[in-house]
Design an enzyme around this catalytic site. Structure first.
Site, PDB file in Angstrom:
ATOM      1  N   ASP A 106      -8.159  17.792 -14.952  1.00 40.21           N
ATOM      2  CA  ASP A 106      -8.289  16.392 -15.341  1.00 40.21           C
ATOM      3  C   ASP A 106      -7.903  16.342 -16.805  1.00 40.21           C
ATOM      4  O   ASP A 106      -8.504  16.953 -17.501  1.00 40.21           O
ATOM      5  CB  ASP A 106      -9.940  15.926 -15.329  1.00 40.21           C
ATOM      6  CG  ASP A 106     -10.196  14.639 -15.562  1.00 40.21           C
ATOM      7  OD1 ASP A 106      -9.721  13.828 -16.313  1.00 40.21           O
ATOM      8  OD2 ASP A 106     -11.095  14.207 -14.867  1.00 40.21           O
ATOM      9  N   ARG A 145       0.720  -1.116   0.050  1.00 37.08           N
ATOM     10  CA  ARG A 145       0.049  -0.066   0.037  1.00 37.08           C
ATOM     11  C   ARG A 145       0.758   1.341  -0.134  1.00 37.08           C
ATOM     12  O   ARG A 145       0.578   2.425  -0.690  1.00 37.08           O
ATOM     13  CB  ARG A 145      -0.969  -0.072   1.186  1.00 37.08           C
ATOM     14  CG  ARG A 145      -1.789   1.277   1.425  1.00 37.08           C
ATOM     15  CD  ARG A 145      -2.842   1.332   2.225  1.00 37.08           C
ATOM     16  NE  ARG A 145      -2.961   0.413   3.461  1.00 37.08           N
ATOM     17  CZ  ARG A 145      -2.022   0.838   4.522  1.00 37.08           C
ATOM     18  NH1 ARG A 145      -1.454   1.881   4.654  1.00 37.08           N
ATOM     19  NH2 ARG A 145      -2.288  -0.095   5.317  1.00 37.08           N
TER      20      ARG A 145
HETATM   21  C1  PLP Z   1     -13.562   8.246 -16.697  1.00 40.84           C
HETATM   22  C2  PLP Z   1     -13.438   9.358 -16.257  1.00 40.84           C
HETATM   23  C3  PLP Z   1     -12.969   9.720 -14.831  1.00 40.84           C
HETATM   24  C4  PLP Z   1     -13.292   8.607 -13.692  1.00 40.84           C
HETATM   25  O1  PLP Z   1     -12.253   7.606 -14.011  1.00 40.84           O
HETATM   26  P1  PLP Z   1     -12.587   6.184 -13.461  1.00 40.84           P
HETATM   27  O2  PLP Z   1     -11.416   5.419 -14.088  1.00 40.84           O
HETATM   28  O3  PLP Z   1     -13.785   5.650 -14.276  1.00 40.84           O
HETATM   29  O4  PLP Z   1     -12.869   6.064 -12.332  1.00 40.84           O
HETATM   30  C5  PLP Z   1     -12.807  11.007 -14.428  1.00 40.84           C
HETATM   31  N1  PLP Z   1     -12.636  12.048 -15.286  1.00 40.84           N
HETATM   32  C6  PLP Z   1     -12.903  11.887 -16.583  1.00 40.84           C
HETATM   33  C7  PLP Z   1     -12.853  12.913 -17.612  1.00 40.84           C
HETATM   34  C8  PLP Z   1     -13.357  10.459 -17.188  1.00 40.84           C
HETATM   35  O5  PLP Z   1     -13.670  10.540 -18.307  1.00 40.84           O
END
Ligand code: PLP
Length: 380
Positions: A172, A48
């Site tokens: 993101d 972890r």
């Molecule tokens: C899919 C996605 C997430 C979440 O990711 P997971 O791997 O499904 O938990 C977050 N941000 C964006 C832009 C995504 O497309």
């Protein structure tokens, strides 16, 4: 030596050769605990807290995003939630109105329980962001291009503004990947990824990544990664690294095909609108061109009714009808009942996510085949 080209870097980040055996693929250290020499501190003690396969992936994302540290998580949302828990009771976070559904759910349904407040804003307009700032605003979450309408926000401008206010920027970068866009280089503090998508790229793993170029944030994120414990297992770390090696060739093919499909759909009588920033007439075209090295492989389009959208989903043979994106196979999804189902219907309508909206993530199939399949799926 000159900075390596990104194509070369993908294969030669510096972790590709196993120090113990010379293996040219990082071994899967499928292990939970490590034998300790009781007289000496050592790098690995418990998986972890740290695992050599995970370390190789974490180094990879740090290098590719031009950060100083990387972290791997059990999902993209585990990465996002770990980043959000950098904040505490009394803090306020800004996020895009059309933020990814899972991030929307975290901010609107979970963070409140921890005393962390939020406001959703239109991040394509700095004035709107400035209006929403409060004295306790500590962070802004950004997604560009956004999902599913592919709206582009001016990341360099917002990052510079946030820096001047002492607000932390969390970008993101799932849709663009570090091949096309590197937010840390224009001032973002933290980059998060759903590596489930383009990075791993084969619809066979759920994974999340974070990169940062701040020592202070890296220390805090490492503490939280270990404290919260949502780490990525060694097998999935390996799969993600394997996917990353082909990121450039996959993205090159897919974004070329996406442009071709977007152009053709824009001309199609059954299509009301196409959202793809690679189309010169798209409102995000110039802005994205200035901050990214490409336009990505995701587009969305609107047909006149939910009935037609459903007919397309019933009839398509090549694209998978599914949530997710960024894979070798094309994926057609229906935001209303899939990625954006967690958003209340009236909020969704206000965002422009209509019942006739479909999102297409273009994979590695031939563009003409995909297009023929889509257009014949529109017919009775
Ligand atoms: C899919 C996605 C997430 C979440 O990711 P997971 O791997 O499904 O938990 C977050 N941000 C964006 C832009 C995504 O497309």
């Amino acid at each position: 030596m000159k900075e390596k080209d990104f194509a070369t870097k993908l294969l030669h980040v510096g972790v590709e050769i196993d120090a113990h055996t010379g293996a040219v693929s990082t071994p899967i250290y499928q292990v939970s605990t490590f034998h300790q020499n009781i007289d000496q501190p050592q790098e690995y003690e418990y998986s972890r807290s740290g695992n050599p396969t995970r370390k190789a992936l974490e180094t990879t994302i740090a290098e590719l995003e031009e950060g100083i540290a990387g972290f791997a998580f059990a999902s993209g949302i585990a990465a996002v939630s770990t980043a959000l828990l950098l904040f505490q009771q009394g803090d306020h976070i800004l996020a895009p109105k059309d933020v990814y559904g899972g991030t929307y759910r975290l901010l609107s349904k979970v963070c409140g329980k921890w005393g962390i407040d939020h406001t959703f804003v239109d991040t394509t307009d700095l004035k709107e962001i400035e209006k929403a700032v409060k004295s306790n605003t500590k962070a802004i979450v950004l997604e560009s291009p956004s999902n599913p309408l592919l709206k582009v926000s001016d990341l360099p401008q917002i990052c510079a503004w946030a820096k001047s206010k002492g607000i932390i920027t969390i970008v993101d970068n799932t849709f663009m990947t570090p091949y096309l866009q590197r937010p840390l280089t224009f001032g973002a503090d933290i980059v998060v990824h759903s590596a489930t998508k383009f990075l791993a790229g084969h619809s066979d793993v759920v994974a999340g990544l974070i990169a940062t170029n701040s020592k202070k944030l890296a220390d805090e994120l490492y503490f939280l990664q270990n404290a919260l414990g949502a780490v990525l297992g060694p097998q999935d770390c390996w799969l993600t690294m394997r996917g990353i090696k082909t990121l450039k060739v996959r993205m090159d093919h897919s974004q070329q095909a996406a442009l071709k499909i977007a152009k053709a759909l824009a001309e199609h009588p059954n299509v009301k609108a196409v959202h793809y920033p690679g189309l010169p007439e798209d409102p995000g075209y110039e802005l994205l061109k200035g901050q990214a090295a490409g336009f990505g492989a995701v587009l969305s389009f609107e047909v006149e009714s939910a009935a037609l959208a459903k007919r397309i989903m019933r009839n398509v043979k090549l694209s998978a009808v599914a949530v997710s994106l960024g894979s070798v196979e094309s994926i057609l999804s229906y935001p209303v009942s899939m990625s954006h189902a967690a958003i209340e219907p009236h909020v969704r309508q206000a965002l422009g996510i209509s019942d006739g909206l479909l999102r297409l993530s273009v994979g590695l199939e031939d563009a003409n085949d995909l297009l023929a399949d889509l257009t014949s799926a529109m017919e009775e």
